[in-house]
Design an enzyme around this catalytic site. Structure first.
Site, PDB file in Angstrom:
ATOM      1  N   MET A   1     -12.339   4.601 -28.389  1.00 59.11           N
ATOM      2  CA  MET A   1     -12.671   6.014 -28.220  1.00 59.11           C
ATOM      3  C   MET A   1     -14.164   6.268 -28.071  1.00 59.11           C
ATOM      4  SD  MET A   1     -10.382   8.444 -28.014  1.00 59.11           S
ATOM      5  CE  MET A   1     -11.132   9.895 -28.759  1.00 59.11           C
TER       6      MET A   1
ATOM      7  N   ASP B   1      -7.310   2.679 -39.181  1.00 61.96           N
ATOM      8  CA  ASP B   1      -7.656   1.504 -38.377  1.00 61.96           C
ATOM      9  C   ASP B   1      -8.445   0.497 -39.219  1.00 61.96           C
ATOM     10  OD1 ASP B   1      -7.591  -0.053 -36.086  1.00 61.96           O
ATOM     11  OD2 ASP B   1      -9.448   0.781 -35.281  1.00 61.96           O
TER      12      ASP B   1
END
Length: 208
Positions: A19, A137
């Site tokens: 991202m 994550d």
């Protein structure tokens, strides 16, 4: 050479992720080196997606900036640079090695060392979970080990750049799906992800 909001100069690219990108930067007002995560807007389609992402970004970044645990990367600032049309998060610049690189180079850790590292990770996660934040994550490459005093394995948990808050629903525009090898079953199934997913997948697999 780009300066965000006339105060954060981007110097060198340190890492690239799903991202966004992380740069070594300079906070001009304090002449302090920092890490700057710039979030990639190109993945967002449509005004609704951007509006949802912006709402979630500022909500979650404000929560992250309140985390004070010594084993959590420090967030100094965050914002949107209008001229460059990017969102960014400014963090402490760390000097160390990822747990992933250490495991690759050295293999399985000795039990005492693994416990020492895992307890620090758990402390970081505990504070985040108390604030309703789920990392989503957590993996060896998001754990930095550096020297502090006599401790050569002082932990900093990183990439809290955009986590899931328990009071927001994930949408495609803001979703960080994580790394398949380290995703909890409920995360793969796109079900509700809670604090247990961080603890089980991050610590058990990260220090295996």
């Amino acid at each position: 050479g780009i300066t965000l909001d006339e105060q954060y100069e981007l110097l060198d690219l340190l890492a690239r992720g799903g991202m966004g990108r992380v740069y070594r930067g300079m906070q001009k007002s304090l002449q302090r080196e920092v890490a700057i995560k710039v979030l990639d807007m190109e993945q967002l389609e449509g005004k609704a997606a951007r509006a949802d992402f912006e709402r979630r970004f500022f909500l979650e970044a404000a929560s992250l900036a309140k985390l004070k645990h010594p084993n959590t990367v420090v967030v100094y600032d965050y914002g949107r640079a209008e001229a460059e049309d990017v969102f960014y998060i400014v963090m402490e610049l760390l000097d160390g090695t990822t747990l992933d690189d250490i495991l690759e180079a050295e293999g399985a850790l000795a039990p005492k060392r693994a416990v020492h590292i895992a307890l620090q990770i758990a402390g970081s996660l505990s504070e985040a979970h108390e604030h309703g934040l789920v990392h989503r994550d957590l993996k060896p490459s998001n754990v930095i080990l550096g020297r502090r005093g006599a401790d050569p394995d002082y932990v900093k948990v990183i990439d809290f750049g955009l986590v899931k808050t328990e009071d927001t629903k994930l949408t495609q525009s803001g979703a960080l799906l994580g790394t398949p090898r380290y995703m909890a079953p409920e995360q793969i199934a796109n079900d509700e992800v809670g604090a247990a997913a961080d603890v089980i997948k991050g610590i058990a697999r990260g220090c295996e």
